[in-house]
Design a protein around this motif. Structure first.
Motif, PDB file in Angstrom:
ATOM      1  N   ILE A   1      20.512  24.340  45.024  1.00 42.25           N
ATOM      2  CA  ILE A   1      19.616  23.277  45.489  1.00 42.25           C
ATOM      3  C   ILE A   1      19.107  23.683  46.866  1.00 42.25           C
ATOM      4  CG2 ILE A   1      19.418  20.852  46.130  1.00 42.25           C
ATOM      5  CD1 ILE A   1      21.621  20.217  44.149  1.00 42.25           C
ATOM      6  N   ILE A   2      17.800  23.843  46.980  1.00 43.05           N
ATOM      7  CA  ILE A   2      17.152  24.323  48.201  1.00 43.05           C
ATOM      8  C   ILE A   2      16.418  23.160  48.863  1.00 43.05           C
ATOM      9  CG2 ILE A   2      15.546  25.990  49.183  1.00 43.05           C
ATOM     10  CD1 ILE A   2      17.928  27.275  47.773  1.00 43.05           C
ATOM     11  N   LEU A   3      16.554  23.040  50.169  1.00 45.11           N
ATOM     12  CA  LEU A   3      15.792  22.036  50.925  1.00 45.11           C
ATOM     13  C   LEU A   3      14.738  22.734  51.777  1.00 45.11           C
ATOM     14  CD1 LEU A   3      15.487  19.037  51.979  1.00 45.11           C
ATOM     15  CD2 LEU A   3      16.942  19.747  53.872  1.00 45.11           C
ATOM     16  N   THR A   4      13.526  22.228  51.724  1.00 42.90           N
ATOM     17  CA  THR A   4      12.470  22.700  52.618  1.00 42.90           C
ATOM     18  C   THR A   4      11.656  21.490  53.049  1.00 42.90           C
ATOM     19  OG1 THR A   4      10.676  24.308  52.908  1.00 42.90           O
ATOM     20  CG2 THR A   4      10.767  23.145  50.807  1.00 42.90           C
ATOM     21  N   LEU A   5      10.748  21.684  53.976  1.00 43.26           N
ATOM     22  CA  LEU A   5       9.928  20.563  54.422  1.00 43.26           C
ATOM     23  C   LEU A   5       8.538  21.029  54.787  1.00 43.26           C
ATOM     24  CD1 LEU A   5      10.797  19.513  58.034  1.00 43.26           C
ATOM     25  CD2 LEU A   5      12.112  21.272  56.920  1.00 43.26           C
ATOM     26  N   GLY A   6       7.577  20.116  54.592  1.00 44.88           N
ATOM     27  CA  GLY A   6       6.200  20.449  54.891  1.00 44.88           C
ATOM     28  C   GLY A   6       5.639  21.491  53.946  1.00 44.88           C
ATOM     29  N   LYS A   7       4.498  22.050  54.316  1.00 44.71           N
ATOM     30  CA  LYS A   7       3.860  23.086  53.499  1.00 44.71           C
ATOM     31  C   LYS A   7       3.701  24.353  54.314  1.00 44.71           C
ATOM     32  CE  LYS A   7      -0.183  24.191  50.690  1.00 44.71           C
ATOM     33  NZ  LYS A   7       0.638  24.821  49.641  1.00 44.71           N
TER      34      LYS A   7
ATOM     35  N   GLU B   1       8.742  15.118  52.895  1.00 47.22           N
ATOM     36  CA  GLU B   1       7.299  14.930  52.874  1.00 47.22           C
ATOM     37  C   GLU B   1       6.623  15.115  54.228  1.00 47.22           C
ATOM     38  OE1 GLU B   1       6.637  11.040  51.387  1.00 47.22           O
ATOM     39  OE2 GLU B   1       7.611  10.015  53.055  1.00 47.22           O
ATOM     40  N   THR B   2       7.378  15.169  55.323  1.00 50.87           N
ATOM     41  CA  THR B   2       6.830  15.356  56.680  1.00 50.87           C
ATOM     42  C   THR B   2       5.679  14.381  56.957  1.00 50.87           C
ATOM     43  OG1 THR B   2       5.443  17.186  55.876  1.00 50.87           O
ATOM     44  CG2 THR B   2       7.504  17.756  56.955  1.00 50.87           C
ATOM     45  N   ALA B   3       6.042  13.138  57.100  1.00 50.15           N
ATOM     46  CA  ALA B   3       5.053  12.079  57.306  1.00 50.15           C
ATOM     47  C   ALA B   3       4.224  12.296  58.569  1.00 50.15           C
ATOM     48  CB  ALA B   3       5.758  10.727  57.373  1.00 50.15           C
TER      49      ALA B   3
ATOM     50  N   ASP C   1      11.458  11.807  54.933  1.00 51.67           N
ATOM     51  CA  ASP C   1      12.134  12.563  55.993  1.00 51.67           C
ATOM     52  C   ASP C   1      13.469  11.933  56.381  1.00 51.67           C
ATOM     53  OD1 ASP C   1       9.851  14.141  56.020  1.00 51.67           O
ATOM     54  OD2 ASP C   1       8.884  12.899  57.536  1.00 51.67           O
ATOM     55  N   SER C   2      13.573  10.629  56.260  1.00 48.27           N
ATOM     56  CA  SER C   2      14.802   9.938  56.661  1.00 48.27           C
ATOM     57  C   SER C   2      15.981  10.252  55.751  1.00 48.27           C
ATOM     58  CB  SER C   2      14.559   8.423  56.673  1.00 48.27           C
ATOM     59  OG  SER C   2      14.103   7.980  55.404  1.00 48.27           O
ATOM     60  N   SER C   3      15.740  10.902  54.602  1.00 48.06           N
ATOM     61  CA  SER C   3      16.822  11.208  53.658  1.00 48.06           C
ATOM     62  C   SER C   3      17.459  12.571  53.878  1.00 48.06           C
ATOM     63  CB  SER C   3      16.280  11.128  52.221  1.00 48.06           C
ATOM     64  OG  SER C   3      15.749   9.867  51.928  1.00 48.06           O
ATOM     65  N   ILE C   4      16.944  13.323  54.848  1.00 46.21           N
ATOM     66  CA  ILE C   4      17.399  14.710  55.004  1.00 46.21           C
ATOM     67  C   ILE C   4      18.907  14.787  55.227  1.00 46.21           C
ATOM     68  CG2 ILE C   4      17.295  16.726  56.535  1.00 46.21           C
ATOM     69  CD1 ILE C   4      14.316  16.233  56.845  1.00 46.21           C
ATOM     70  N   PHE C   5      19.422  14.007  56.168  1.00 45.31           N
ATOM     71  CA  PHE C   5      20.851  14.097  56.474  1.00 45.31           C
ATOM     72  C   PHE C   5      21.692  13.617  55.297  1.00 45.31           C
ATOM     73  CE2 PHE C   5      24.919  12.930  58.270  1.00 45.31           C
ATOM     74  CZ  PHE C   5      25.169  13.960  59.160  1.00 45.31           C
ATOM     75  N   ALA C   6      21.263  12.548  54.634  1.00 39.72           N
ATOM     76  CA  ALA C   6      22.038  11.998  53.523  1.00 39.72           C
ATOM     77  C   ALA C   6      22.143  12.983  52.361  1.00 39.72           C
ATOM     78  CB  ALA C   6      21.406  10.692  53.051  1.00 39.72           C
ATOM     79  N   LEU C   7      21.095  13.789  52.150  1.00 40.50           N
ATOM     80  CA  LEU C   7      21.079  14.726  51.025  1.00 40.50           C
ATOM     81  C   LEU C   7      21.709  16.079  51.350  1.00 40.50           C
ATOM     82  CD1 LEU C   7      17.439  14.058  49.766  1.00 40.50           C
ATOM     83  CD2 LEU C   7      19.545  13.434  48.572  1.00 40.50           C
ATOM     84  N   MET C   8      21.923  16.347  52.640  1.00 41.44           N
ATOM     85  CA  MET C   8      22.337  17.686  53.050  1.00 41.44           C
ATOM     86  C   MET C   8      23.660  18.119  52.424  1.00 41.44           C
ATOM     87  SD  MET C   8      21.245  20.291  54.651  1.00 41.44           S
ATOM     88  CE  MET C   8      19.893  19.627  55.629  1.00 41.44           C
ATOM     89  N   SER C   9      24.566  17.199  52.133  1.00 45.26           N
ATOM     90  CA  SER C   9      25.855  17.575  51.552  1.00 45.26           C
ATOM     91  C   SER C   9      25.701  18.172  50.158  1.00 45.26           C
ATOM     92  CB  SER C   9      26.776  16.357  51.495  1.00 45.26           C
ATOM     93  OG  SER C   9      26.206  15.340  50.687  1.00 45.26           O
ATOM     94  N   ARG C  10      24.564  17.913  49.493  1.00 43.21           N
ATOM     95  CA  ARG C  10      24.313  18.455  48.164  1.00 43.21           C
ATOM     96  C   ARG C  10      23.500  19.741  48.196  1.00 43.21           C
ATOM     97  NH1 ARG C  10      24.765  14.616  44.188  1.00 43.21           N
ATOM     98  NH2 ARG C  10      24.684  16.453  42.823  1.00 43.21           N
TER      99      ARG C  10
ATOM    100  N   ILE D   1      15.600  18.432  62.937  1.00 40.57           N
ATOM    101  CA  ILE D   1      16.480  17.502  62.226  1.00 40.57           C
ATOM    102  C   ILE D   1      17.171  18.211  61.064  1.00 40.57           C
ATOM    103  CG2 ILE D   1      16.529  15.405  60.821  1.00 40.57           C
ATOM    104  CD1 ILE D   1      14.187  14.382  62.480  1.00 40.57           C
ATOM    105  N   ALA D   2      16.389  18.954  60.272  1.00 42.86           N
ATOM    106  CA  ALA D   2      16.951  19.646  59.111  1.00 42.86           C
ATOM    107  C   ALA D   2      17.984  20.692  59.525  1.00 42.86           C
ATOM    108  CB  ALA D   2      15.825  20.298  58.309  1.00 42.86           C
ATOM    109  N   ALA D   3      17.676  21.472  60.583  1.00 40.32           N
ATOM    110  CA  ALA D   3      18.597  22.516  61.033  1.00 40.32           C
ATOM    111  C   ALA D   3      19.873  21.918  61.617  1.00 40.32           C
ATOM    112  CB  ALA D   3      17.907  23.408  62.060  1.00 40.32           C
ATOM    113  N   THR D   4      19.744  20.818  62.346  1.00 41.05           N
ATOM    114  CA  THR D   4      20.926  20.161  62.920  1.00 41.05           C
ATOM    115  C   THR D   4      21.803  19.561  61.827  1.00 41.05           C
ATOM    116  OG1 THR D   4      19.637  19.643  64.904  1.00 41.05           O
ATOM    117  CG2 THR D   4      21.700  18.440  64.593  1.00 41.05           C
ATOM    118  N   ALA D   5      21.178  18.936  60.837  1.00 40.39           N
ATOM    119  CA  ALA D   5      21.940  18.382  59.709  1.00 40.39           C
ATOM    120  C   ALA D   5      22.621  19.499  58.923  1.00 40.39           C
ATOM    121  CB  ALA D   5      21.012  17.584  58.793  1.00 40.39           C
TER     122      ALA D   5
END
Length: 370
Positions: free
Chosen positions: A181-187, A210-212, A237-246, A271-275
């Motif tokens: 499972i890969i996480l990325t953000l923006g385009k 989605e990088t609002a 974007d607010s879900s990044i930390f909650a999903l990071m464990s997966r 935020i993503a790197a810190t999480a």
């Protein structure tokens, strides 16, 4: 006439035209700006009149300085000028049989078993000594003899930029494994090509934030990945930390790689790197080497001095809040090097601690300040 002004009026107009486009943000994106810069510098060199290397360097620096001052936040412009200067000096020293300081790439040594200079030495033997017998009575003889070699050097830089996406993505299957499972953000075009290439050999899932704050660019990224047959989820974007464990791996793009191994990247990357660090999840950055800059982040601990429209965060029609808060919308986050595990570039994979070595290989010390 001063050395930096010597040359045709057309090349001077080309520099001013690109500077105006950069100033008005008509050229957007690091790669687009770098490509335009190379094309303009090629025209400048082809039209320039010079009788020694110092005059040529002065002409290129003057053009580069104009472009950098037009848009100082687009680091790829200055990086491209520095790389062209490095190749110009290298080809000049080769053509005059002068010794150059050896350039050594760990990635090249591991993959080929020999330093870069040894690998390219045979190909350059034929141009050695071409300046030994030029007519000193002709003021343009030096330039006429050297320009073909310089055009080849600039073409090398142009070819590298044109193939950067393919070269970054070519080893994607070695970094992404099945069922991850890969996480990325923006385009990011670089990340997009990397993920699509990996999908040819691996089945995996991508979560796209989605990088609002950047006009929901993540939605376009998710649509592109989904159309390529990749299992894709779009999340706020607010879900990044909650999903990071997966998440098994975070893959980010970058606007600029700084001299200390940190980077400027799309808002939300911090935020993503810190999480990811909190969950011991590796953070990988896909980036072309043309984004590596010898500059440092000296202004802000968490972001670049580049701010977007505050109404994207808090609209002015929300009057009760607007009068009570100062809204700051940073365009880029600053991600510290300790939050990054590896940079995947078009010249191999490197940890943040090796960025200083890449800078020494790619640029000359005297070009740090153009």
């Amino acid at each position: 006439m001063a050395p930096e002004l010597r040359g045709s009026a057309s090349s001077h107009r080309a520099v001013e035209t690109l500077a105006a486009k950069l100033r008005r943000r008509q050229v957007v994106g690091s790669r687009a700006a770098a490509l335009e810069t190379v094309l303009v510098l090629r025209q400048v060199v082809s039209k320039a009149r010079f009788s020694n290397l110092e005059q040529l360097v002065s002409i290129i620096r003057s053009a580069g300085r104009t472009l950098v001052e037009a848009q100082p936040k687009e680091h790829s412009v200055g990086n491209t000028v520095r790389k062209v200067l490095h190749h110009v000096r290298e080809e000049y020293h080769t053509a005059t049989r002068e010794t150059t300081k050896p350039s050594f790439s760990i990635a090249k040594f591991v993959s080929q078993g020999q330093p870069r200079k040894q690998a390219t030495g045979a190909a350059r033997t034929e141009i050695k000594g071409i300046l030994k017998d030029y007519d000193t009575s002709d003021p343009d003889a030096f330039a006429k003899m050297l320009k073909p070699v310089l055009m080849e050097a600039i073409q090398y830089v142009l070819d590298e930029l044109e193939t950067v996406y393919d070269n970054v993505a070519k080893n994607a299957k070695d970094h992404i494994h099945s069922d991850e499972i890969i996480l990325t953000l923006g385009k990011s075009r670089t990340v997009e090509e990397f993920l699509i290439t990996a999908a040819h050999n691996r089945n995996y899932t991508v979560i796209v934030a989605e990088t609002a704050l950047r006009k929901y660019e993540g939605r376009e990224m998710a649509k592109s990945l989904s159309s390529a047959g990749i299992s894709t989820f779009l999340v706020p974007d607010s879900s990044i930390f909650a999903l990071m464990s997966r998440v098994n791996k975070v893959i980010l793009g970058a606007h600029a790689i700084l001299a200390n191994g940190g980077m400027f990247a799309i808002t939300g990357s911090q935020i993503a790197a810190t999480a990811a660090r909190a969950h011991s999840t590796p953070v990988v950055v896909c980036v072309g080497q043309f984004k590596i800059t010898p500059l440092w982040n000296l202004y802000h601990e968490y972001g670049a001095l580049d701010f977007g429209n505050p109404s994207d965060v808090l609209r002015f029609d929300e009057g009760n809040l607007v009068d009570k808060v100062d809204v700051v919308n940073p365009y880029y986050d600053y991600v510290r090097p300790e939050l990054i595990d590896a940079f995947i570039t078009n010249d191999g994979d490197h940890p943040p601690s090796s960025i200083y070595r890449l800078l020494k290989e790619t640029y000359d010390d005297e070009d740090t300040e153009l």
